[in-house]
Design an enzyme around this catalytic site. Structure first.
Site, short mmCIF file in Angstrom:
data_model
loop_
_atom_site.label_atom_id
_atom_site.label_comp_id
_atom_site.label_asym_id
_atom_site.label_seq_id
_atom_site.Cartn_x
_atom_site.Cartn_y
_atom_site.Cartn_z
N ASP A 13 0.27 -1.86 -0.14
CA ASP A 13 -0.17 -0.51 0.47
C ASP A 13 0.94 1.22 -0.21
OD1 ASP A 13 -2.24 -1.92 -0.23
OD2 ASP A 13 -1.83 -2.05 2.19
N LYS A 16 1.96 2.45 -4.74
CA LYS A 16 2.70 1.70 -6.43
C LYS A 16 1.17 1.49 -7.87
CE LYS A 16 2.30 -2.58 -4.77
NZ LYS A 16 2.52 -2.16 -2.68
N GLY A 40 -4.58 -3.65 -3.85
CA GLY A 40 -5.67 -2.77 -4.08
C GLY A 40 -4.93 -1.41 -4.48
N HIS A 41 -4.88 -1.03 -5.96
CA HIS A 41 -4.00 -0.19 -6.09
C HIS A 41 -4.75 1.16 -6.80
CE1 HIS A 41 -0.46 -3.08 -7.07
NE2 HIS A 41 -0.55 -3.21 -5.45
N THR A 128 -6.42 -11.68 3.53
CA THR A 128 -7.43 -10.88 2.78
C THR A 128 -8.38 -11.38 2.21
OG1 THR A 128 -6.39 -10.93 0.52
CG2 THR A 128 -5.49 -9.03 1.69
N GLN A 222 1.74 -5.78 -3.51
CA GLN A 222 2.05 -6.04 -1.71
C GLN A 222 3.38 -5.29 -1.98
OE1 GLN A 222 1.50 -9.60 -3.65
NE2 GLN A 222 -0.77 -8.64 -3.00
N THR A 299 -10.20 -4.50 1.78
CA THR A 299 -10.84 -5.45 2.97
C THR A 299 -11.51 -4.02 3.80
OG1 THR A 299 -8.87 -5.74 4.72
CG2 THR A 299 -9.26 -7.64 3.25
N ARG A 303 -5.22 0.45 8.40
CA ARG A 303 -4.06 -0.25 8.01
C ARG A 303 -3.51 0.55 10.27
NH1 ARG A 303 -3.72 3.06 2.58
NH2 ARG A 303 -4.28 0.49 1.82
N LEU A 330 3.69 12.70 1.56
CA LEU A 330 4.41 13.36 2.61
C LEU A 330 3.68 14.10 3.15
CD1 LEU A 330 7.85 14.02 0.04
CD2 LEU A 330 7.58 13.86 2.96
N ASP A 331 2.80 14.48 2.06
CA ASP A 331 1.16 15.84 2.72
C ASP A 331 0.24 15.39 4.24
OD1 ASP A 331 0.64 13.77 0.16
OD2 ASP A 331 -1.16 14.87 1.21
P1 GDP Z 1 -0.63 0.65 -3.18
O1 GDP Z 1 -1.35 -0.75 -3.20
O2 GDP Z 1 0.91 0.43 -3.14
O3 GDP Z 1 -1.37 0.70 -4.91
O4 GDP Z 1 -1.80 2.10 -2.41
P2 GDP Z 1 -2.92 1.56 -2.49
O5 GDP Z 1 -3.34 2.73 -3.60
O6 GDP Z 1 -3.14 0.59 -1.34
O7 GDP Z 1 -3.22 2.60 -0.94
C1 GDP Z 1 -2.31 4.15 -1.78
C2 GDP Z 1 -3.83 4.81 -1.08
O8 GDP Z 1 -2.73 7.14 -0.94
C3 GDP Z 1 -4.22 5.18 -2.04
O9 GDP Z 1 -5.62 5.76 -1.03
C4 GDP Z 1 -4.29 6.54 -2.97
O10 GDP Z 1 -5.68 7.12 -3.54
C5 GDP Z 1 -3.60 6.83 -1.98
N1 GDP Z 1 -2.79 8.24 -2.10
C6 GDP Z 1 -0.94 7.88 -3.03
N2 GDP Z 1 -0.13 8.82 -2.80
C7 GDP Z 1 -0.58 9.52 -2.48
C8 GDP Z 1 0.03 10.68 -1.53
O11 GDP Z 1 1.38 10.82 -2.02
N3 GDP Z 1 -0.52 11.61 -0.61
C9 GDP Z 1 -2.02 11.20 -0.35
N4 GDP Z 1 -2.55 11.87 0.44
N5 GDP Z 1 -2.64 10.00 -0.91
C10 GDP Z 1 -1.48 9.54 -1.49
P1 IMO Z 2 -1.03 -4.15 -2.48
O1 IMO Z 2 0.08 -4.58 -3.91
C1 IMO Z 2 -0.81 -4.48 1.98
C2 IMO Z 2 -1.34 -8.61 3.85
C3 IMO Z 2 -2.58 -8.83 4.40
C4 IMO Z 2 -1.36 -9.71 4.96
C5 IMO Z 2 -0.50 -10.94 4.20
C6 IMO Z 2 -1.01 -12.08 3.43
O2 IMO Z 2 -2.12 -3.01 -2.41
O3 IMO Z 2 -0.29 -3.14 -1.61
P2 IMO Z 2 -3.09 -12.72 1.85
O4 IMO Z 2 -3.88 -12.38 1.51
O5 IMO Z 2 -1.67 -12.02 0.55
O6 IMO Z 2 -2.46 -14.23 2.00
O7 IMO Z 2 -2.64 -11.82 3.27
O8 IMO Z 2 -0.66 -9.96 3.11
N1 IMO Z 2 -1.16 -7.93 2.13
C7 IMO Z 2 -1.17 -6.83 1.61
N2 IMO Z 2 -1.12 -5.66 2.14
N3 IMO Z 2 -1.54 -4.41 0.39
C8 IMO Z 2 -0.94 -5.62 -0.33
O9 IMO Z 2 -1.14 -5.77 -1.43
C9 IMO Z 2 -1.49 -6.69 0.75
N4 IMO Z 2 -1.48 -7.90 -0.20
C10 IMO Z 2 -1.77 -8.75 0.96
O10 IMO Z 2 -2.87 -7.94 4.44
O11 IMO Z 2 -1.67 -9.47 6.32
MG MG Z 3 -2.94 -1.26 -1.82
#
Ligand code: GDP
Ligand code: IMO
Ligand code: MG
Length: 433
Positions: A13, A16, A40-41, A128, A222, A299, A303, A330-331
């Site tokens: 998270d 990416k 979840g991206h 998840t 991940q 889910t 976090r 950073l914000d």
């Molecule tokens: P990923 O799994 O690595 O793609 O990340 P996620 O999408 O699960 O979680 C990142 C969250 O932070 C998302 O809700 C984005 O919309 C948000 N996000 C991404 N970059 C920034 C940022 O620079 N500032 C803030 N406030 N939110 C961000």
């Molecule tokens: P993104 O790509 C954050 C975590 C789950 C759990 C562990 C194992 O959005 O960064 P799983 O369902 O993979 O067997 O769960 O890994 N986990 C993540 N945590 N971001 C993810 O993906 C994750 N994918 C799995 O919360 O701790």
């Molecule tokens: Mg994610």
């Protein structure tokens, strides 16, 4: 320099999805190499929010080919739903391909994921429950059904018959009812027919693109500390989110990778159970959770939040041979008068010179902190380094110096535009040419 891997440098998270979408603007191909709909991206652009779980985050760019690589575990129903939902938001998408080597996730995987978690009791991983662990277990056990078999009706019928017989015996041990072959086959045959036009041998597509000098981006899911081998085992996912996974999961070799950008937050988060040395269980942790909207995309779970861990990040930089860092969110830290940054681990009264070797060691680690100045005000309008307060720039310098890797990009908000490219030469290169 035309190939770039984007990995999560922490526990997932890290943003990416946002960064892949931003950089896909200049990419010809984006290929996701691991995981499934446990990911979840989030991509936010033009007032629309997209939450990709299986689709590569390059899909919004119509001139970019998006590939689900062979290292993935794909739930066909989720993929079809996601394609439909994404098309409803943006009708014109890039071309999509699915590797014939990707493994298929079935309802028995999801069921077993839940049952195995329940059986672990207080030692649960906090998965998840998308069936990803059980699907990769089948892969390693060599009984998994791959996309190439799934889309051939007679092969699929035979393979499903064999595997379901085993799974039903397992389910009865958990006291569950058997899954009916005919209804499962009939439902999933429909998904197979819908996906058949997308499924092909994609390794050659990626290899040809790489060898023809196309810009190819490898999208990680991940994070490094969730890697099956390098993470905080057993509190990990069942695939390889690290840069090495980009080779295994797409059919290229290590010398085809030119640059690796590691995405990290300006702090640290983790979802699910497992060690987290810099976790904040106080009001500062809650403040970061609130300001950063740190609730899971998949889910909806809260976090866990904590200070930036530079011991972990430096290890991650070397593990993934990072060429640059992307520091996101950073914000979110705006308004905190000072920040703490972990620059060392102590274990049993001694400074560690490596990482903990077991969960029990991870849980006993005492992080050593340095305190740095915070900042205030709205950072989201910054579009160059000079737009940022000097304490933000100092923070970035501190990170880069400690990790030994330059900062390539900074993210100051969730929107595609809320991005500061610091080192253009690191985006499609390694800064050496
Ligand atoms: P990923 O799994 O690595 O793609 O990340 P996620 O999408 O699960 O979680 C990142 C969250 O932070 C998302 O809700 C984005 O919309 C948000 N996000 C991404 N970059 C920034 C940022 O620079 N500032 C803030 N406030 N939110 C961000
Ligand atoms: P993104 O790509 C954050 C975590 C789950 C759990 C562990 C194992 O959005 O960064 P799983 O369902 O993979 O067997 O769960 O890994 N986990 C993540 N945590 N971001 C993810 O993906 C994750 N994918 C799995 O919360 O701790
Ligand atoms: Mg994610």
């Amino acid at each position: 320099m035309a190939t770039l891997v984007i990995i999560g440098a922490q526990w997932g998270d890290e943003a990416k999805g946002k960064m892949v979408d931003v950089l896909a603007d200049s990419a010809d191909v984006v290929v996701r190499y691991s995981g499934g709909n446990n990911a979840g991206h989030t991509v936010i652009t033009g007032g629309k929010t997209f939450k990709f779980q299986l689709l590569p985050a390059g899909i919004l760019h119509k001139d970019c080919i998006s590939i689900l690589g062979g290292g993935m575990a794909v739930c066909p129903k989720s993929l079809l739903d996601e394609i439909a939902a994404t098309r409803a938001q943006q009708p014109e998408l890039g071309q999509l391909m699915v590797s014939a080597s990707a493994h298929v996730v079935f309802p028995y995987h999801r069921l077993l994921d839940r049952l195995e978690e329940e059986a672990r009791g207080e030692n649960k991983i906090g998965t998840t429950t998308r069936g990803i662990g059980p699907a990769y277990t089948d892969k390693v056990q060599r009984i998994g059904i791959r996309m190439g078999e799934f889309v051939e009706p007679e092969v699929f019928r035979k393979r499903l018959g064999e595997v379901l017989a085993v799974k039903n015996r397992l389910l009865s041990m958990f006291g569950e009812n058997a899954i009916d072959f005919d209804s499962l086959y009939s439902e999933y045959s429909g998904y197979a027919a819908a996906l058949r036009p997308l499924v092909r041998e994609t390794d050659s597509v990626v290899q040809n693109a790489v060898y023809d000098g196309w810009k190819v981006m490898f999208e990680g899911a991940q994070g490094s500390f969730l890697d099956l081998d390098s993470g905080t085992y057993p509190y990990v996912t069942s695939s390889h989110p690290t840069a090495g996974g980009a080779c295994i999961g797409t059919g290229i070799g290590p010398r085809s990778i030119d640059g690796v950008l590691g995405v990290c937050k300006a702090y640290t988060t983790r979802v699910g159970e497992g060690p987290f040395p810099t976790e904040l269980l106080d009001e500062t942790g809650q403040l970061i959770r609130d300001q950063g909207q740190e609730y899971g995309t998949v889910t909806g779970r809260s976090r866990r939040c904590g200070w930036l861990d530079l011991v972990a990040l430096r290890y991650s930089a070397r593990l993934n041979s990072l060429s640059g860092l992307i520091v996101a969110k950073l914000d979110v830290l705006s308004g905190l008068p000072e920040l703490r940054v972990c620059t060392g681990y102590m274990l049993d009264g001694k400074v560690m010179d490596g990482l903990p070797t077991s969960v029990s060691e991870w849980n006993r680690v005492e992080p050593q902190y340095e305190t740095v100045a915070g900042w205030s005000g709205d950072l989201t309008t910054a579009r160059s380094l000079s737009d940022l307060p000097s304490s933000v720039r100092d923070y970035l310098d501190f990170i880069a110096a400690h990790v030994g890797i330059p900062v390539a990009i900074v993210s100051v908000g969730p929107d595609r535009d809320e991005t500061v490219v610091v080192r253009e030469d690191l985006v499609w290169g390694n800064g050496k040419n």
